[in-house]
Design an enzyme around this catalytic site. Structure first.
Site, PDB file in Angstrom:
ATOM      1  N   SER A   1     -23.125  21.521  -5.597  1.00  0.00           N
ATOM      2  CA  SER A   1     -22.827  22.221  -6.944  1.00  0.00           C
ATOM      3  C   SER A   1     -21.829  23.484  -6.554  1.00  0.00           C
ATOM      4  O   SER A   1     -20.835  23.382  -6.347  1.00  0.00           O
ATOM      5  CB  SER A   1     -24.148  22.524  -7.560  1.00  0.00           C
ATOM      6  OG  SER A   1     -23.997  22.732  -8.857  1.00  0.00           O
TER       7      SER A   1
ATOM      8  N   HIS B   1     -22.167  17.434 -10.946  1.00  0.00           N
ATOM      9  CA  HIS B   1     -23.226  16.990 -11.916  1.00  0.00           C
ATOM     10  C   HIS B   1     -22.487  15.977 -13.209  1.00  0.00           C
ATOM     11  O   HIS B   1     -22.995  16.274 -14.528  1.00  0.00           O
ATOM     12  CB  HIS B   1     -23.978  18.129 -12.400  1.00  0.00           C
ATOM     13  CG  HIS B   1     -24.564  19.071 -11.311  1.00  0.00           C
ATOM     14  ND1 HIS B   1     -25.228  18.518 -10.280  1.00  0.00           N
ATOM     15  CD2 HIS B   1     -24.503  20.300 -11.030  1.00  0.00           C
ATOM     16  CE1 HIS B   1     -25.768  19.453  -9.467  1.00  0.00           C
ATOM     17  NE2 HIS B   1     -25.247  20.500 -10.022  1.00  0.00           N
TER      18      HIS B   1
END
Length: 243
Positions: free
Chosen positions: A134, A170
């Site tokens: 991330s 994501h």
């Protein structure tokens, strides 16, 4: 034993819930260690939790996951002050750096204050495998889309730029991610951008993307680039190897 060439594994995965512990390392973290080429000794893996504020509870969970697999896990803490006067020496002593998720905007600001960008660039060139999830994926690129500023995604463009691309994370699990990346690429806010579904990772050797991998049966990887004739973003799904 450094990697044979500068190596980055930028992911949207790597952790999983443990059977008897809060956390275990998933296949992507194991792959990062494999990329380092360590053989005949315990891998030295450094967890970087800047994006989450260097929470000691997070450090403890990562350390426990390291004990489960027999790795030497350390932590690069910058809160409330750097844990060492020799950040370069500490980072160069590692086989793998794994940067955790959280606020990529805050991470980049704190790294800038402490001069960590230059340290990480030297480590990358020396063969320390740079990796993460991330925020720990976006940071290696020019920038990407982030919720660092609030629920509505915005673009950060002050990434370390080791990789001359944008990055989207994501991609399949948060419905606003794909349209935000497309809008940023179409507007020229981000250059050609590589994206990962949850569980997927992008393997770069030098600045070239050489492989997309996934630790699950679903995650995919994508490239989004601007069509100059139409001014729109075009997406292509990339070949992927299941770990």
């Amino acid at each position: 034993m450094p990697a044979s060439e500068p190596t980055i594994l930028a992911t949207s995965g790597g952790y999983r819930s443990g059977h008897r512990t809060d956390l275990e390392f998933g296949k992507l973290v194991h792959f990062a260690v494999e990329l380092s080429g360590v053989d005949g000794r315990r891998p030295a893996v450094c967890h970087v939790g800047t994006a989450g504020g260097d929470q000691r509870s997070d450090n403890a969970r990562v350390s426990e996951a390291g004990r489960l697999v027999g790795w030497d896990v350390s932590h690069l803490n910058l809160f409330t002050m750097p844990h060492t006067d020799d950040l370069l020496g500490f980072v160069l002593s590692q086989d793998v750096l794994w940067v955790g998720g959280g606020s990529v905007a805050n991470l980049l600001a704190v790294w800038e204050v402490h001069g960590l960008g230059d340290v990480l660039r030297q480590a990358w060139r020396a063969g320390v495998v740079l990796s993460g999830v991330s925020a720990g994926s976006i940071c290696w690129h020019v920038g990407g889309t982030t919720d660092s500023f609030g629920p509505e995604l915005r673009v950060v463009r002050n990434g370390l730029g080791l990789l001359p691309y944008g990055n989207g994370v994501h991609y399949d699990s948060e419905k606003t991610r794909r349209p935000a990346v497309h809008a940023a690429v179409a507007a020229g806010e981000l250059p050609l951008t590589y994206c990962t579904d949850d569980g997927a990772g992008l393997l770069y050797r030098g600045t070239e993307l050489v492989q997309v991998v996934s630790e699950n049966g679903r995650g995919g990887g994508y490239v989004v680039q601007r069509d100059e004739s139409s001014g729109t973003a075009q997406e292509e799904k990339l070949d992927i190897r299941r770990l």
